[in-house]
Design a protein around this motif. Structure first.
Motif, PDB file in Angstrom:
ATOM      1  N   ALA A  87       3.249   5.743  -7.445  1.00 55.30           N
ATOM      2  CA  ALA A  87       2.317   6.257  -8.333  1.00 55.30           C
ATOM      3  C   ALA A  87       2.460   7.774  -8.398  1.00 55.30           C
ATOM      4  CB  ALA A  87       0.796   6.031  -7.614  1.00 55.30           C
ATOM      5  N   SER A  88       2.835   8.334  -7.161  1.00 53.32           N
ATOM      6  CA  SER A  88       2.959   9.811  -7.116  1.00 53.32           C
ATOM      7  C   SER A  88       4.236  10.325  -7.641  1.00 53.32           C
ATOM      8  CB  SER A  88       2.993  10.257  -5.519  1.00 53.32           C
ATOM      9  OG  SER A  88       1.881   9.977  -4.823  1.00 53.32           O
ATOM     10  N   LEU A  89       5.315   9.485  -7.663  1.00 54.73           N
ATOM     11  CA  LEU A  89       6.596   9.772  -8.375  1.00 54.73           C
ATOM     12  C   LEU A  89       6.349   9.735  -9.909  1.00 54.73           C
ATOM     13  CD1 LEU A  89       8.884   7.773  -6.277  1.00 54.73           C
ATOM     14  CD2 LEU A  89       8.707  10.332  -6.489  1.00 54.73           C
TER      15      LEU A  89
ATOM     16  N   SER B  83       0.861  -1.155   0.108  1.00 50.87           N
ATOM     17  CA  SER B  83       0.000   0.061  -0.024  1.00 50.87           C
ATOM     18  C   SER B  83       0.664   1.169  -0.026  1.00 50.87           C
ATOM     19  CB  SER B  83      -0.819  -0.038   1.284  1.00 50.87           C
ATOM     20  OG  SER B  83      -1.637   0.947   1.372  1.00 50.87           O
ATOM     21  N   HIS B  84       1.748   1.313   0.963  1.00 48.21           N
ATOM     22  CA  HIS B  84       2.417   2.680   1.256  1.00 48.21           C
ATOM     23  C   HIS B  84       3.544   3.048   0.023  1.00 48.21           C
ATOM     24  CE1 HIS B  84       1.355   2.405   5.616  1.00 48.21           C
ATOM     25  NE2 HIS B  84       0.400   2.412   5.099  1.00 48.21           N
TER      26      HIS B  84
ATOM     27  N   VAL C 271      -1.670   3.110 -13.547  1.00 43.69           N
ATOM     28  CA  VAL C 271      -0.458   3.308 -12.547  1.00 43.69           C
ATOM     29  C   VAL C 271      -0.781   4.520 -11.740  1.00 43.69           C
ATOM     30  CG1 VAL C 271       2.132   4.216 -12.798  1.00 43.69           C
ATOM     31  CG2 VAL C 271       1.094   2.330 -14.267  1.00 43.69           C
ATOM     32  N   THR C 272      -1.372   5.747 -12.252  1.00 45.14           N
ATOM     33  CA  THR C 272      -1.613   6.823 -11.548  1.00 45.14           C
ATOM     34  C   THR C 272      -2.769   7.072 -10.600  1.00 45.14           C
ATOM     35  OG1 THR C 272      -2.066   8.175 -13.336  1.00 45.14           O
ATOM     36  CG2 THR C 272       0.188   8.140 -13.038  1.00 45.14           C
ATOM     37  N   ARG C 273      -3.493   6.148 -10.845  1.00 39.69           N
ATOM     38  CA  ARG C 273      -5.055   6.577 -10.178  1.00 39.69           C
ATOM     39  C   ARG C 273      -4.952   6.788  -8.734  1.00 39.69           C
ATOM     40  NH1 ARG C 273      -7.977   3.389  -6.928  1.00 39.69           N
ATOM     41  NH2 ARG C 273      -6.732   1.639  -7.026  1.00 39.69           N
ATOM     42  N   ILE C 274      -4.137   6.247  -7.795  1.00 43.66           N
ATOM     43  CA  ILE C 274      -3.981   6.495  -6.444  1.00 43.66           C
ATOM     44  C   ILE C 274      -3.153   7.867  -6.272  1.00 43.66           C
ATOM     45  CG2 ILE C 274      -4.507   4.365  -5.756  1.00 43.66           C
ATOM     46  CD1 ILE C 274      -1.542   3.749  -5.156  1.00 43.66           C
ATOM     47  N   ALA C 275      -2.689   8.430  -7.237  1.00 42.90           N
ATOM     48  CA  ALA C 275      -1.751   9.709  -6.952  1.00 42.90           C
ATOM     49  C   ALA C 275      -2.769  10.725  -6.697  1.00 42.90           C
ATOM     50  CB  ALA C 275      -1.022   9.980  -8.416  1.00 42.90           C
TER      51      ALA C 275
END
Length: 377
Positions: free
Chosen positions: A195-197, A188-189, A220-224
């Motif tokens: 994703a944020s990077l 998770s973490h 890839v970026t959904r949780i960003a």
């Protein structure tokens, strides 16, 4: 799985402290099942909104006969709120939903909290949106709910938290706090950081490049889109386990960089060196290892991962199109295992990827073709 009204209605009065996404979702689910839920929050506006949404009624104070307290506050204040609730309700079981467990347990112990009545918890569920308006009573259905009792926790207290999870349709998983923290670091973490990077690279990317984005980038970026303040607290609270995983990721990334540097040197003008031995293998190895790791992610209903075939269908971007497609898939006697929708750039159509068992792929393609759908080979 589903909400279990029989278990919910048998719970003692539940007090939910914190009416954000998780706290309000707990209240909505339990209230729907017939449990008596009391709500508390330092924000009068958030509290009133959660009440108006149907998550419970406002707690009146010390006179409430509370049997179970669910602390749904930010991780950096969870231990303090747990201590306050242990003191306010001397007979109640107190749990929490914070995504980090070891630090909270240690803090409660160091400050003299009653560890026989405190049982940490963490539902593995959430959304990119936050606040009570994003809450859903079915948020936890089918999701693991990790229960992390300390060594002094009473058996009946652990059972109370397990029943809370079952009432909300979750799957209780008992696990020591340290094991939990190491596990969520990798599943998770660190994915949140990754994703944020990747998403951060889009900040200054040319408009033309961003316009080419497809479903892979969205996946890839959904949780960003997550809350920066909340994640700063989560990562700080679980720093050591996250660092362990990030250092391993950095080692893999360094090997990819070294391999690509060697390959780039081959093509440089006037380069004297021949093909770099092992460079392409280093790059391919990371992708291959990713294949193996992804195959370990549980499949439907928590079972063994299954390989699916994808049938891609062109669907008009207009009301009723998806309903017609699903009806034709059902008429073909085929079950949809997974589904993804991507809109085609510059055209009023979408590409629907229907994942099915390999044995039925050809049958579904033929049925959809007969029904007039454009199936993409």
């Amino acid at each position: 799985m589903s909400l279990d009204p029989a278990v919910a209605s048998a719970l003692p009065t539940v007090k939910v402290v914190g009416t954000g996404l998780l706290g309000t979702s707990v209240g909505l689910g339990l209230s729907a099942g017939g449990a008596r839920v009391l709500l508390a929050d330092p924000s009068p506006t958030a509290l009133a909104l959660a009440r108006d949404l149907g998550a419970g009624t406002m707690a009146e104070g010390g006179g409430d006969d509370v049997g179970l307290v669910v602390v749904a506050c930010p991780p950096d204040v969870t231990a303090g709120v747990v201590l306050a609730e242990l003191a306010a309700h001397p007979a109640a079981t107190v749990t929490d939903v914070a995504s980090v467990k070891s630090g909270i347990l240690a803090d409660v112990a160091a400050r003299g909290g009653d560890l026989s009545r405190y049982v940490g918890g963490h539902p593995m569920a959430g959304r990119e949106r936050s606040g009570p308006v994003a809450a859903r009573g079915d948020l936890f259905i089918g999701r693991p709910w990790v229960v992390c009792p300390g060594e002094k926790a009473g058996t009946e207290r652990v059972d109370a938290v397990r029943r809370l999870a079952l009432a909300l349709g979750a799957v209780p998983v008992v696990m020591p706090a340290a094991e939990h923290d190491a596990s969520v670091a990798v599943v998770s973490h660190v994915p949140q950081v990754a994703a944020s990077l990747v998403a951060a690279r889009l900040r200054h990317a040319p408009d033309g490049a961003v316009a080419l984005a497809g479903q892979g980038l969205r996946d890839v970026t959904r949780i960003a889109a997550s809350d920066p303040l909340l994640w700063a607290q989560i990562l700080a609270a679980n720093a050591e386990p996250v660092l362990d995983v990030l250092r391993a990721v950095r080692g893999d990334l360094d090997r990819v960089i070294e391999g690509l540097q060697a390959i780039a040197a081959e093509a440089a003008p006037g380069a004297a060196a021949g093909p770099a031995p092992g460079a392409r293998a280093a790059v391919a190895r990371v992708v291959a290892d990713g294949n193996v790791g992804r195959d370990r992610i549980p499949g439907k209903h928590g079972g063994q991962a299954t390989r699916y075939e994808v049938v891609t269908v062109v669907v008009p971007d207009e009301p009723g199109s998806l309903a017609r497609l699903f009806a034709d898939v059902g008429a073909a006697g085929v079950n949809v295992e997974e589904l993804a929708l991507e809109h085609a750039p510059g055209r009023a159509v979408g590409l629907v990827e229907v994942s099915v068992l390999p044995a039925v792929r050809e049958r579904l393609e033929a049925a959809l073709d007969t029904a007039g759908w454009k199936v993409v080979a």
